[in-house]
Design an enzyme around this catalytic site. Structure first.
Site, PDB file in Angstrom:
ATOM      1  N   TYR A 120      -2.166  -0.211  10.328  1.00 22.84           N
ATOM      2  CA  TYR A 120      -2.193  -0.776   8.942  1.00 22.84           C
ATOM      3  C   TYR A 120      -0.845  -0.109   8.147  1.00 22.84           C
ATOM      4  O   TYR A 120      -0.271  -1.058   7.451  1.00 22.84           O
ATOM      5  CB  TYR A 120      -3.512   0.089   8.266  1.00 22.84           C
ATOM      6  CG  TYR A 120      -3.607  -0.218   6.777  1.00 22.84           C
ATOM      7  CD1 TYR A 120      -4.150  -1.473   6.466  1.00 22.84           C
ATOM      8  CD2 TYR A 120      -3.142   0.598   5.791  1.00 22.84           C
ATOM      9  CE1 TYR A 120      -4.464  -1.783   5.107  1.00 22.84           C
ATOM     10  CE2 TYR A 120      -3.408   0.251   4.509  1.00 22.84           C
ATOM     11  CZ  TYR A 120      -4.127  -0.814   4.081  1.00 22.84           C
ATOM     12  OH  TYR A 120      -4.044  -1.058   2.895  1.00 22.84           O
ATOM     13  N   SER A 179       0.904  -1.225   0.007  1.00 23.06           N
ATOM     14  CA  SER A 179       0.018   0.103   0.051  1.00 23.06           C
ATOM     15  C   SER A 179       0.948   1.281  -0.016  1.00 23.06           C
ATOM     16  O   SER A 179       2.119   1.153   0.565  1.00 23.06           O
ATOM     17  CB  SER A 179      -0.760  -0.030   1.096  1.00 23.06           C
ATOM     18  OG  SER A 179      -1.432   1.412   1.545  1.00 23.06           O
TER      19      SER A 179
END
Length: 249
Positions: free
Chosen positions: A155, A141
């Site tokens: 995250y 990501s």
């Protein structure tokens, strides 16, 4: 090089299902796994109807059941008569502010996004080492580029760990027939992105996935996708003052 037999985890919805549709259109055989077998079977039927000449094998898999991953990968490899690309895509984004009583959400995010991705990578590379070739794709990501505060902390840390794993493996296999690609998607129109980012920066699903598939097909070592504006953000984000990053919580 054309990789004709592709395994995708987390393939029942979102980026995984969209990548499956794109590769099916290219005539690739697919091995799809996710927790929801009914969704996988529905996707398989859709792909067979649109592309009757391809093989689509499906298998239920909870990637947090680490002991199950090697056997599921082996079964899917057998059903497709081989695998030459594995896309480690399954992930979650449950994060909460650390220390606010939601350790369960952060530990689940770290487990699925990094530990379970490592377990999938182990199984994929065992197959590729035995075969002497293959292409491993890790879906990280843009959150991996800089530690992000607040609800994004666990995250971004989990995805940074995955990106570091990709870099390590890229170095290890640089002189071998095994290729490694690390993808860093920005905001692409999935349920997860809808909760995470500014709507003005969210790419349509078809555009975002097309960029991901192009990078995969070219076997890029590291790719921020879509290119705009994420390549620029990749350059700028590590150097922003902490006071600016604090506003991203």
């Amino acid at each position: 090089m054309t990789r004709s037999k592709i395994l995708i985890t987390g393939a029942s919805a979102g980026l995984g299902a969209a990548m499956a549709r794109d590769f099916a259109e290219k005539g690739r055989d697919l091995a799809l796994c996710a927790r929801r077998l009914d969704a996988l079977e529905s996707l398989r039927d859709e792909l067979h109807a649109a592309h009757p000449n391809i093989k689509v094998a499906v298998h239920a898999l909870d990637v947090d059941d680490h002991a199950a991953i090697p056997s599921v990968f082996a079964q899917l490899r057998e059903e497709l008569d081989g695998l030459d690309r594995v896309i480690v895509n399954a992930g979650i984004g449950k994060g909460a502010r650390i220390g606010t009583g939601r350790a369960d959400a952060n530990i689940a995010t770290a487990t699925t996004n990094f530990v379970s991705a490592l377990a999938q990578t182990e199984a994929a590379l065992e197959i590729f080492r035995a075969k002497g070739a293959g292409h491993l794709v890790l879906v990280s990501s843009m959150s991996a580029v800089r530690g992000l505060p607040g609800t994004k902390a666990a995250y971004s840390a989990s995805k940074a760990g995955l990106a570091a794993l990709g870099e390590a493996l890229t170095v290890e296999f640089a002189q071998s027939p095994i290729a490694v690609t690390t993808l860093l998607p920005g905001f692409i129109a999935t349920d997860m992105a809808a909760k995470a980012g500014d709507a003005r920066m969210v790419a349509p699903l078809d555009k975002g996935v097309a960029a991901m598939v192009r990078a995969i097909e070219r076997e890029r070592i590291r790719a921020c996708v879509p290119g705009w504006p994420w390549r620029l953000i990749d350059l700028v984000l590590p150097h922003l003052p902490r006071a600016v990053v604090a506003r991203m919580s």
